[in-house]
Every structure is written in C-alpha cells, then in structure tokens.
Scaffold this motif. Sequence first.
Motif, PDB file in Angstrom:
ATOM      1  N   SER A  65       0.808  -1.228  -0.016  1.00  0.00           N
ATOM      2  CA  SER A  65       0.050   0.029  -0.027  1.00  0.00           C
ATOM      3  C   SER A  65       0.922   1.220   0.011  1.00  0.00           C
ATOM      4  O   SER A  65       0.515   2.157  -0.899  1.00  0.00           O
ATOM      5  N   ALA A  66       1.799   1.256   0.728  1.00  0.00           N
ATOM      6  CA  ALA A  66       2.865   2.487   0.932  1.00  0.00           C
ATOM      7  C   ALA A  66       3.440   2.563  -0.418  1.00  0.00           C
ATOM      8  O   ALA A  66       3.642   3.634  -0.978  1.00  0.00           O
ATOM      9  N   LEU A  67       4.036   1.673  -0.843  1.00  0.00           N
ATOM     10  CA  LEU A  67       4.724   1.595  -2.344  1.00  0.00           C
ATOM     11  C   LEU A  67       3.834   2.181  -3.482  1.00  0.00           C
ATOM     12  O   LEU A  67       4.217   2.926  -4.317  1.00  0.00           O
ATOM     13  N   ALA A  68       2.492   1.566  -3.437  1.00  0.00           N
ATOM     14  CA  ALA A  68       1.684   1.940  -4.398  1.00  0.00           C
ATOM     15  C   ALA A  68       1.257   3.397  -4.280  1.00  0.00           C
ATOM     16  O   ALA A  68       0.847   4.010  -5.391  1.00  0.00           O
ATOM     17  N   GLY A  69       1.016   3.928  -3.092  1.00  0.00           N
ATOM     18  CA  GLY A  69       0.882   5.427  -2.991  1.00  0.00           C
ATOM     19  C   GLY A  69       1.960   6.095  -3.515  1.00  0.00           C
ATOM     20  O   GLY A  69       1.450   7.297  -4.051  1.00  0.00           O
ATOM     21  N   GLN A  70       3.094   5.778  -3.226  1.00  0.00           N
ATOM     22  CA  GLN A  70       4.446   6.431  -3.629  1.00  0.00           C
ATOM     23  C   GLN A  70       4.477   6.470  -5.042  1.00  0.00           C
ATOM     24  O   GLN A  70       4.687   7.472  -5.693  1.00  0.00           O
ATOM     25  N   VAL A  71       4.111   5.451  -5.898  1.00  0.00           N
ATOM     26  CA  VAL A  71       4.037   5.121  -7.366  1.00  0.00           C
ATOM     27  C   VAL A  71       2.949   6.131  -7.872  1.00  0.00           C
ATOM     28  O   VAL A  71       3.039   6.948  -8.689  1.00  0.00           O
ATOM     29  N   ARG A  72       1.647   6.119  -7.104  1.00  0.00           N
ATOM     30  CA  ARG A  72       0.513   6.965  -7.557  1.00  0.00           C
ATOM     31  C   ARG A  72       1.052   8.329  -7.661  1.00  0.00           C
ATOM     32  O   ARG A  72       0.707   9.133  -8.538  1.00  0.00           O
TER      33      ARG A  72
END
Length: 110
Positions: A65-72
């Motif tokens: 979730s944290a990584l996906a938020g950063q990617v987004r």
Amino acid sequence: MADEGTRVAFDREQYRKVQQLVTDVERTNDDALYGTDGYAIGSDLRAQPAEARWEVAVQVGNDVSALAGQVRTFTDTFTDKTLPTFRDQLEKAERLFEETDDLSVADAQA
C-alpha cells in the motif's frame, strides 16, 4: 556546433515523433494507473486482505500500500505537471525551429 558551411535544418517529421512519444507516455501512464478491470494503483491497493492477522501478511499488505501510494503520487505529478510542461516547451521550441533558417547558428537564448 556544426562544421563551417553545414546547414542544420529542422526536421518536422522527426520532431513530431518526439511529440507523439510524449503523448504516448501520458496515455500509458493513465492505462497503468487505472486498470480496465476496475483496480487502480494507489494507497488503497492491498496485497493482502485488510483483515489479515498474520504479522508477515499484514506487513506485506502495508508495504505494498505504501509503495503503491508513492508510485501513484510520482506518476500523477509526472503526468499532470511534468509532461504538460515538457509538451509546452516542445511546442515553443518547434516555433523557434520553424522561424530559424539554420539551427547551427541560432542563439540559444532566443
């Protein structure tokens, strides 16, 4: 710098390919962020159910979730701000190139 007597001309066809590439990158970023099957990359993307109790599963879910938020965040900024600014600069450069007879002698400050 061009050799003496060598004229450097603007190649509109090749330049349009660069502009199309920028447009394609914008489109593929949107395609990657918003899947056709309803998922989206963002901080709500989970690799494990939110109700997971096993510590490793919870950690994997939180990390994804944290990584996906950063990617987004990065991709939204890239798509919404960086690429449009770059596209605008490409258009300004195209006008300069069209007005300049010989690019090898053009003033870089223009």
